[in-house]
Design a protein around this motif. Sequence first.
Motif, PDB file in Angstrom:
ATOM      1  N   TYR B  68      54.970  56.168  30.653  1.00 54.05           N
ATOM      2  CA  TYR B  68      54.018  54.824  30.714  1.00 54.05           C
ATOM      3  C   TYR B  68      54.984  54.344  29.759  1.00 54.05           C
ATOM      4  CZ  TYR B  68      50.662  51.186  30.230  1.00 54.05           C
ATOM      5  OH  TYR B  68      50.050  50.311  29.954  1.00 54.05           O
ATOM      6  N   GLY B  69      54.820  54.972  28.631  1.00 53.04           N
ATOM      7  CA  GLY B  69      55.027  54.338  27.408  1.00 53.04           C
ATOM      8  C   GLY B  69      56.224  54.212  26.942  1.00 53.04           C
ATOM      9  N   GLU B  91      46.610  58.852  37.935  1.00 47.41           N
ATOM     10  CA  GLU B  91      46.264  57.541  37.014  1.00 47.41           C
ATOM     11  C   GLU B  91      46.901  56.494  36.531  1.00 47.41           C
ATOM     12  OE1 GLU B  91      43.065  57.749  33.423  1.00 47.41           O
ATOM     13  OE2 GLU B  91      44.509  58.941  33.446  1.00 47.41           O
ATOM     14  N   TYR B  95      48.790  53.324  36.966  1.00 45.28           N
ATOM     15  CA  TYR B  95      48.904  51.970  35.400  1.00 45.28           C
ATOM     16  C   TYR B  95      50.233  51.763  35.625  1.00 45.28           C
ATOM     17  CZ  TYR B  95      44.064  52.784  33.656  1.00 45.28           C
ATOM     18  OH  TYR B  95      43.006  52.977  32.930  1.00 45.28           O
ATOM     19  N   ASN B 215      54.933  40.588  23.353  1.00 41.46           N
ATOM     20  CA  ASN B 215      55.383  41.424  24.529  1.00 41.46           C
ATOM     21  C   ASN B 215      54.392  42.468  25.391  1.00 41.46           C
ATOM     22  OD1 ASN B 215      57.495  40.473  26.260  1.00 41.46           O
ATOM     23  ND2 ASN B 215      58.863  41.723  25.203  1.00 41.46           N
ATOM     24  N   VAL B 216      53.525  42.244  25.948  1.00 41.24           N
ATOM     25  CA  VAL B 216      51.775  43.476  25.825  1.00 41.24           C
ATOM     26  C   VAL B 216      52.835  43.749  27.638  1.00 41.24           C
ATOM     27  CG1 VAL B 216      49.962  43.522  26.294  1.00 41.24           C
ATOM     28  CG2 VAL B 216      50.557  41.904  24.965  1.00 41.24           C
ATOM     29  N   ILE B 217      52.251  45.297  27.352  1.00 39.90           N
ATOM     30  CA  ILE B 217      52.640  46.164  28.526  1.00 39.90           C
ATOM     31  C   ILE B 217      51.094  46.226  29.444  1.00 39.90           C
ATOM     32  CG2 ILE B 217      53.365  48.535  29.833  1.00 39.90           C
ATOM     33  CD1 ILE B 217      55.577  46.126  28.712  1.00 39.90           C
ATOM     34  N   THR B 218      50.566  46.208  30.224  1.00 44.64           N
ATOM     35  CA  THR B 218      49.127  46.615  30.512  1.00 44.64           C
ATOM     36  C   THR B 218      49.141  45.949  31.963  1.00 44.64           C
ATOM     37  OG1 THR B 218      46.789  45.574  30.621  1.00 44.64           O
ATOM     38  CG2 THR B 218      48.438  43.783  30.148  1.00 44.64           C
ATOM     39  N   LEU B 220      45.661  45.545  33.175  1.00 41.95           N
ATOM     40  CA  LEU B 220      44.346  44.375  33.265  1.00 41.95           C
ATOM     41  C   LEU B 220      44.283  43.141  33.012  1.00 41.95           C
ATOM     42  CD1 LEU B 220      41.526  45.333  31.914  1.00 41.95           C
ATOM     43  CD2 LEU B 220      41.693  44.644  29.241  1.00 41.95           C
ATOM     44  N   LEU B 222      41.193  40.514  33.643  1.00 41.09           N
ATOM     45  CA  LEU B 222      39.689  40.733  33.854  1.00 41.09           C
ATOM     46  C   LEU B 222      39.163  39.274  34.676  1.00 41.09           C
ATOM     47  CD1 LEU B 222      37.748  41.090  30.965  1.00 41.09           C
ATOM     48  CD2 LEU B 222      38.421  42.997  33.045  1.00 41.09           C
TER      49      LEU B 222
END
Lengths: 254, 361, 75
Positions: B68-69, B91, B95, B215-218, B220, B222
Amino acid sequence: MITAEEIIKPENLVYTKPKLMNDTHMHYCPGCSHGVVHKLVAEVVEEMGMEEKTIGVSPVGCAVFAYNYIDIDWVEAAHGRAPAVATAVKRLSPDKMVFTYQGDGDLAAIGTAETIHACNRGENIVIIFINNAIYGMTGGQMAPTTLEGMKTSTCPFGRDVKLNGYPLKISNLIAQLDGACYVTRQSVQTSPAIKKAKKALRQAFENSMAGKGTSLVEFVSTCSSGWKMTPVQSNKWMEENMFPFYPLGDLKNE
Amino acid sequence: MSEEIRLMKGNEAIAHAAVRYGVDGYFGYPITPQSEILETLTELRPWETTGMVVLQAESEVAAINMVYGGAGAGKKVMTSSSSPGVSLKQEGISYIAGAELPCLIVNVMRGGPGLGTIQPSQADYFQTTKGGGHGDYRLIALAPSSVQEMVDFVGLGLDLAFKYNNPAIILADGVIGQMMEKVVLPKQQIRRTEEEIRKECPWAITGKTADRKRNVITSLELDPERMEQNNIRFQAKYRTIEENEVRYEELYCEDAEYIAVAFGSSARICLKAVEIAREQGIKLGLLRPITLWPFPTKIIKEYAEKVKGFLSVELNAGQMVEDIRLSVNGRTAVEHYGRMGGIVFSPEEIVEALKEKLIKE
Amino acid sequence: MAKVKGTVLVNTERCKGCELCVEACPTKTLALAKKEVNDRGYHYAYMENPDACIGCAACGIVCPDGCITVYKVKL
């Protein structure tokens, strides 16, 4: 008498929020230690001139949204897995400065294996560990670091070591590992403590770029909402109850 | 390294292919029957040649999160495991799918459930094609039936993963992993440079420069309305993949009255069963899905108008047969024949099953 | 002894009224607004005794939300 207008000039500036911390309103509760540690991360990265090389790994927990506040590239890890994520990022891009930002539940319960093995391999990363002895994000449940007798929503009568085991001094464990070069316990409740903590953080980041191994900086922190105290009371409670069990200072510095 | 013909195991082939296709990082954990992948990679020492990172993680969980990283950094990364280990990875896979990252996962299946056995099985079909982890997501699933395809699908899987920013999986089994065959290894591809990654993967965490936002890898989100939009985007992507990337092989299907549908090692055994059946005057064909997802629904639907029945031949209790039934939608008979727990069927058994379940009279 | 004079600017909209700056201030310059609140309903920090400020920046350093900017001159 000099007026405020005369003082407020760029040349007289002595303190302001680091540039790397953006204007997004932080979701943290009033007085939360996270904010101060975020500022320190931003300051250190900025002062090292590493804005374009720093990659943060945010956890599951209160700091899950850390990526909204500091203007660097971020990757959001699954609960407890930040050290594994950081391992790959750093190994695949050794020129980057890589850190994880983890709470006590993330680092010392669900992510114990990832934490210990990343440190044992001596990954050239920084692990920032917020220890407030409680699960903040989910509403104040018992953490692996919850003190004996301390009340949380899942040990409402206080942590009973017969039932729940003992509070885990994970930093002491990590200090035993050959891959960890620097393990230190800091706090951010006063201006002198914060200055000291910042120095520790800077050293940790420098270690990671010098290829010295894993550095872990534990911040003994507060959780006013979880502890059900005001921020000022929380700081006092932390000094009186947390510090005796989690004493500040370097556990290892090689 | 130029193109090369070698004799090797399917698992070894995966390792050689990973190096030659310019993979940046492999993260694994030992488990039978696929440990040769990690062993071969550590013997090849690609970190000294191509610069590829090879790391034995502390667990399958850690390995998939390393993937993932690495994938978040825009790198070509992969992991491999076998059934119980792939369960642990679910899991992380969810993700990766949720963050829309490209990567390659290899599952060399063994018999289950639980610790099961180390013998071959195809009982992870549901896990692979119907989710496995939580949430509405899909994996591009490739089912090799030869050692050559173990090699080829490393390249194909990564190409598809990067084309769609989606995890791809090679679903092999103990037979394909352990058997030796002649393979043609491709010539060495050069790993992409940091600059190429910045250009090809502008979303990757390559370090925030002044000319772009962070850059944001997520995975998530809400806000439920935005989260629904994310899901709608994923589903649209999956429809595109279903439209463009279905792969299958048809053998003796033109005049077939019955069609055996089988993937991976089962397809090899079925091919022999087709020969035996035809010697006995039974017009049996073989349809081999190469992509298990997207599933070759259209071609099965077409044959459903022509044939007297389908026999789904699987090393499990009947999993792919459900997708065949959905494709056929009652137009003709669909039956399943399988063995479980590490037992592999013989071609003769398959022909007998065909007669018993579909031909009857 | 050279006298110093400081002043602070509080980003009152960002302030959450946690009172840590008030506690950290050695000269009792700062206080929380008694009645006034910001858009989020917090009693924000302000300079109750501006003349007392020595620009030590303790308030800014402890502020978790980075609301405080500090200036100082030597007189």
